[in-house]
Design a protein around this motif. Structure first.
Motif, mmCIF file in Angstrom:
data_model
loop_
_atom_site.group_PDB
_atom_site.id
_atom_site.type_symbol
_atom_site.label_atom_id
_atom_site.label_comp_id
_atom_site.label_asym_id
_atom_site.label_seq_id
_atom_site.Cartn_x
_atom_site.Cartn_y
_atom_site.Cartn_z
ATOM 1 N N UNK A 1 0.835 -1.204 0.000
ATOM 2 C CA UNK A 1 0.000 0.000 0.000
ATOM 3 C C UNK A 1 0.870 1.255 0.000
ATOM 4 N N UNK A 2 1.932 1.264 0.790
ATOM 5 C CA UNK A 2 2.815 2.426 0.854
ATOM 6 C C UNK A 2 3.472 2.674 -0.499
ATOM 7 N N UNK A 3 4.011 1.615 -1.113
ATOM 8 C CA UNK A 3 4.653 1.768 -2.422
ATOM 9 C C UNK A 3 3.648 2.227 -3.480
ATOM 10 N N UNK A 4 2.482 1.606 -3.477
ATOM 11 C CA UNK A 4 1.447 1.980 -4.439
ATOM 12 C C UNK A 4 0.994 3.419 -4.221
ATOM 13 N N UNK A 5 0.872 3.814 -2.965
ATOM 14 C CA UNK A 5 0.437 5.187 -2.664
ATOM 15 C C UNK A 5 1.462 6.206 -3.135
ATOM 16 N N UNK A 6 2.736 5.861 -3.079
ATOM 17 C CA UNK A 6 3.793 6.767 -3.544
ATOM 18 C C UNK A 6 3.692 6.950 -5.053
ATOM 19 N N UNK A 7 3.430 5.863 -5.766
ATOM 20 C CA UNK A 7 3.272 5.952 -7.228
ATOM 21 C C UNK A 7 2.051 6.779 -7.608
ATOM 22 N N UNK A 8 0.998 6.680 -6.830
ATOM 23 C CA UNK A 8 -0.245 7.373 -7.129
ATOM 24 C C UNK A 8 -0.275 8.801 -6.612
ATOM 25 N N UNK A 9 0.633 9.130 -5.716
ATOM 26 C CA UNK A 9 0.633 10.475 -5.144
ATOM 27 C C UNK A 9 -0.354 10.658 -4.007
ATOM 28 N N UNK A 10 -0.695 9.580 -3.313
ATOM 29 C CA UNK A 10 -1.582 9.684 -2.152
ATOM 30 C C UNK A 10 -0.810 10.426 -1.056
ATOM 31 N N UNK A 11 -1.390 11.465 -0.479
ATOM 32 C CA UNK A 11 -0.675 12.227 0.551
ATOM 33 C C UNK A 11 -0.312 11.371 1.773
ATOM 34 N N UNK A 12 0.851 11.676 2.338
ATOM 35 C CA UNK A 12 1.323 10.957 3.515
ATOM 36 C C UNK A 12 0.341 11.081 4.677
ATOM 37 N N UNK A 13 -0.344 12.219 4.782
ATOM 38 C CA UNK A 13 -1.317 12.396 5.872
ATOM 39 C C UNK A 13 -2.546 11.513 5.700
#
Length: 149
Positions: free
Chosen positions: A97-109
């Motif tokens: 999820x963390x790696x995928x979120x980084x690719x998608x630009x999901x905010x860290x918050x």
């Protein structure tokens, strides 16, 4: 030994969770979390707990019954092995999820509470990420389609 392995299970996983949640933009976080081997220490602990009890574990997992699983997990060794199993898979899912979120630009918050939920209640954390994931499409969705012809 079982109590030590139980305690060690989360202790070896916690630094990876801390990196993803507290230092998501640090360059070393991406380097470390990009390796699927971060789950290896927990997998080794799981093996140390399960392999000696393989004769009891195999019947419970190949033909599971509620009573059989209850009896297996109702021991200190079984509970420690179940804990290591959960921690390993929760960390692997959190990593994805963390790696995928980084690719998608999901905010860290947005990701921080999702990752905390994944630590505490793994499948609900996964469900939360799958719910928020479509809102961010990242670079993959904005790349133009190439047409032949």
């Amino acid at each position: 030994m079982t109590a030590t392995l139980f305690t060690l299970t989360f202790a070896v996983a916690a630094p990876f969770w801390a990196l993803m949640i507290l230092l998501p933009r640090w360059s070393w976080t991406a380097r470390i979390i990009s390796s699927p081997l971060i789950v290896l220490p927990v997998v080794v602990i799981y093996g140390l707990l399960v392999i000696p009890a393989f004769g009891d574990v195999l019947p419970a997992v190949t033909s599971p019954t509620l009573e059989g699983v209850r009896d297996l997990l109702g021991t200190s060794d079984g509970a420690a092995a179940g804990w290591a199993h959960m921690i390993a898979f929760d960390l692997f899912v959190g990593r994805w999820a963390w790696l995928d979120s980084r690719e998608r630009g999901v905010p860290a918050l947005v990701m921080a509470p999702v990752l905390v939920l994944t630590i505490l209640l793994g499948p609900l954390g996964l469900a939360a990420y799958l719910a928020v994931r479509p809102r961010w499409r990242g670079a993959r969705a904005v790349e133009p389609q190439q047409h032949l012809g």
